[in-house]
Enzyme design. Structure first.
Site, PDB file in Angstrom:
ATOM      1  N   ASN A 159       0.940  -0.975  -0.171  1.00 17.07           N
ATOM      2  CA  ASN A 159      -0.072  -0.062  -0.423  1.00 17.07           C
ATOM      3  C   ASN A 159       1.189   1.296   0.175  1.00 17.07           C
ATOM      4  O   ASN A 159       2.446   1.314   0.631  1.00 17.07           O
ATOM      5  CB  ASN A 159      -0.956   0.301   1.423  1.00 17.07           C
ATOM      6  CG  ASN A 159      -0.510   1.379   2.527  1.00 17.07           C
ATOM      7  OD1 ASN A 159      -0.229   1.275   2.119  1.00 17.07           O
ATOM      8  ND2 ASN A 159      -0.052   0.228   3.713  1.00 17.07           N
ATOM      9  N   GLY A 162      -0.559   7.332   2.072  1.00 20.43           N
ATOM     10  CA  GLY A 162       0.037   8.281   2.120  1.00 20.43           C
ATOM     11  C   GLY A 162      -0.586   8.831   3.588  1.00 20.43           C
ATOM     12  O   GLY A 162      -0.803  10.300   2.661  1.00 20.43           O
ATOM     13  N   CYS A 203       5.850   5.257   8.789  1.00 15.42           N
ATOM     14  CA  CYS A 203       5.242   5.426   8.012  1.00 15.42           C
ATOM     15  C   CYS A 203       6.323   5.438   6.096  1.00 15.42           C
ATOM     16  O   CYS A 203       6.773   6.337   6.578  1.00 15.42           O
ATOM     17  CB  CYS A 203       3.865   6.560   7.623  1.00 15.42           C
ATOM     18  SG  CYS A 203       3.275   6.025   5.431  1.00 15.42           S
ATOM     19  N   LYS A 241       5.530   3.225  17.478  1.00 12.33           N
ATOM     20  CA  LYS A 241       4.850   2.113  16.437  1.00 12.33           C
ATOM     21  C   LYS A 241       6.611   2.302  15.249  1.00 12.33           C
ATOM     22  O   LYS A 241       6.666   3.331  14.808  1.00 12.33           O
ATOM     23  CB  LYS A 241       4.240   2.078  15.358  1.00 12.33           C
ATOM     24  CG  LYS A 241       3.438   1.261  14.290  1.00 12.33           C
ATOM     25  CD  LYS A 241       2.114   1.112  14.218  1.00 12.33           C
ATOM     26  CE  LYS A 241       2.066  -0.266  13.427  1.00 12.33           C
ATOM     27  NZ  LYS A 241       0.191  -0.330  12.888  1.00 12.33           N
ATOM     28  N   THR A 300       4.654  -1.685   8.342  1.00 14.06           N
ATOM     29  CA  THR A 300       5.379  -2.466   6.415  1.00 14.06           C
ATOM     30  C   THR A 300       6.629  -2.122   5.861  1.00 14.06           C
ATOM     31  O   THR A 300       7.324  -1.558   6.705  1.00 14.06           O
ATOM     32  CB  THR A 300       3.855  -1.464   5.282  1.00 14.06           C
ATOM     33  OG1 THR A 300       4.919  -0.540   5.431  1.00 14.06           O
ATOM     34  CG2 THR A 300       2.655  -2.337   6.437  1.00 14.06           C
ATOM     35  N   GLY A 325       1.235  -8.469   5.614  1.00 12.76           N
ATOM     36  CA  GLY A 325       0.618  -9.910   4.975  1.00 12.76           C
ATOM     37  C   GLY A 325       1.272 -10.655   5.345  1.00 12.76           C
ATOM     38  O   GLY A 325       2.106 -10.299   6.118  1.00 12.76           O
ATOM     39  N   GLY A 333      -3.627  -6.490  10.894  1.00 15.47           N
ATOM     40  CA  GLY A 333      -3.763  -5.568   9.318  1.00 15.47           C
ATOM     41  C   GLY A 333      -4.398  -5.564   8.321  1.00 15.47           C
ATOM     42  O   GLY A 333      -5.437  -6.012   8.343  1.00 15.47           O
TER      43      GLY A 333
HETATM   44  C1  SIN Z   1       0.022   5.400   5.092  1.00 14.87           C
HETATM   45  O1  SIN Z   1      -1.100   5.401   5.348  1.00 14.87           O
HETATM   46  O2  SIN Z   1       0.868   5.753   3.503  1.00 14.87           O
HETATM   47  C2  SIN Z   1       0.141   3.402   5.511  1.00 14.87           C
HETATM   48  C3  SIN Z   1       0.588   4.472   6.927  1.00 14.87           C
HETATM   49  C4  SIN Z   1       1.690   3.829   7.501  1.00 14.87           C
HETATM   50  O3  SIN Z   1       2.333   2.444   6.820  1.00 14.87           O
HETATM   51  O4  SIN Z   1       1.810   3.716   8.339  1.00 14.87           O
END
Ligand code: SIN
Length: 303
Positions: free
Chosen positions: A69, A72, A131, A166, A194, A218, A266
């Protein structure tokens, strides 16, 4: 009778299940399909000081055993979250909720946490320094022990609630970052976010994701998450929220054995909106199978 109870930074949870931020909206969307009060808690959509439209599309790419993903940090901004989202959540969720906060500067993290601090339903802050989908913020704080610690220290100064940070798996030394956050006053560690990934379309011969790269999550990332939770558990004395590829009751138990006292789910919510409900309902059967009476007894049991 088995007990699913656990606790996180002094707050008791009926079970360890916490849908991860960005996969569960502000909760009320899921309350339309089941009673979300069965959850331990959930982490709401990553919130920033200003509204964010997010990244260009396509933002999602399916991969083997996971997805990429690049959302953003799309969100309406902290003022609108307080004005519109939290009142709707309050009507359908009656437990403490985790406020996931992101920023592009230390001041932005501080502003957003300060604004949210007086919201009574917020039990913990989950300060997202991981992120991978934005420039000049997010992961750039979470890949340096000093920068991550600076965010923790600044946020701790303006909040009365537990601060859980996190962390990103896109680092060589997760332990150094976790220890720096603990030394800066973090009340807990959440990991992992991620893994930076990419998918290329063979027809167009170009990246599938408009932003080229994104965060991979995943079941494929679970061994990385288990390894990092295990390492961090050995190094810190604050609670760990473990997540990364969790999609079954067996995965929850494995994550708790590694050292997590609560477990985030998630990507599985994006595949099946009932994923958390199914896991909670299946946990007693799997606990009995492995001779576990109290889930909280197994935290860190693999060490
Ligand atoms: C995102 O909004 O791009 C994902 C958020 C994240 O991975 O912290």
């Amino acid at each position: 009778m088995v007990s699913l109870k656990t606790s996180l930074c002094g707050i008791e949870l009926d079970n360890p299940l916490i849908p991860a931020s960005g996969t569960f909206g502000f909760g009320y969307e899921f309350a339309e399909i089941y009673d979300i009060n069965i959850l331990g808690s959930f982490s709401f959509k990553g919130t920033t000081k200003d509204p964010r439209f997010g990244n260009p599309t396509p933002r999602i790419a399916e991969c083997e055993r996971g997805l990429i993903n690049s959302v953003g940090l799309q969100n309406p901004g902290v003022d609108k979250v307080i004005e519109n989202e939290l009142p709707k959540l309050k009507k359908c969720f009656f437990k403490p909720v985790m406020a996931n906060v992101s920023g592009f500067s230390v001041e932005e993290y501080v502003h957003t946490c300060k604004m949210l601090d007086s919201e009574p339903q917020i039990g913990w802050f989950e300060v997202n320094v991981s992120c991978p989908n934005v420039h000049g913020g997010g992961m750039s704080f979470g890949t340096s022990p000093e920068a991550a610690a600076e965010v923790v220290r600044a946020v701790k100064a303006v909040t009365t609630k537990p601060v859980i940070v996190k962390l990103s798996p896109n680092v060589t030394d997760i332990v150094a970052i976790a220890k720096a956050c603990e030394a800066a006053g973090a009340d807990g560690i959440s990991l992992i976010n991620t893994l930076l990934g990419m998918k290329i379309d063979l027809k167009s011969k170009k990246p599938v994701i408009a932003n080229k790269m994104g965060g991979f999550s995943g079941p494929a990332i679970k061994p990385v998450a288990i390894r990092m939770v295990y390492q961090v558990y050995e190094a810190v004395n604050i609670p760990i929220v473990g997540g990364g590829g969790i999609s079954t009751a067996e995965d929850v138990i494995e994550m708790m054995l590694a050292g997590a006292c609560a477990v985030e789910v998630g990507a599985a919510n994006l595949v099946d909106p009932y994923a958390c409900k199914n896991i909670i309902e299946d946990l007693p059967r799997v606990m009995e199978k492995y001779g576990i009476k109290n889930l909280s007894d197994i935290i860190g049991g693999a060490h």
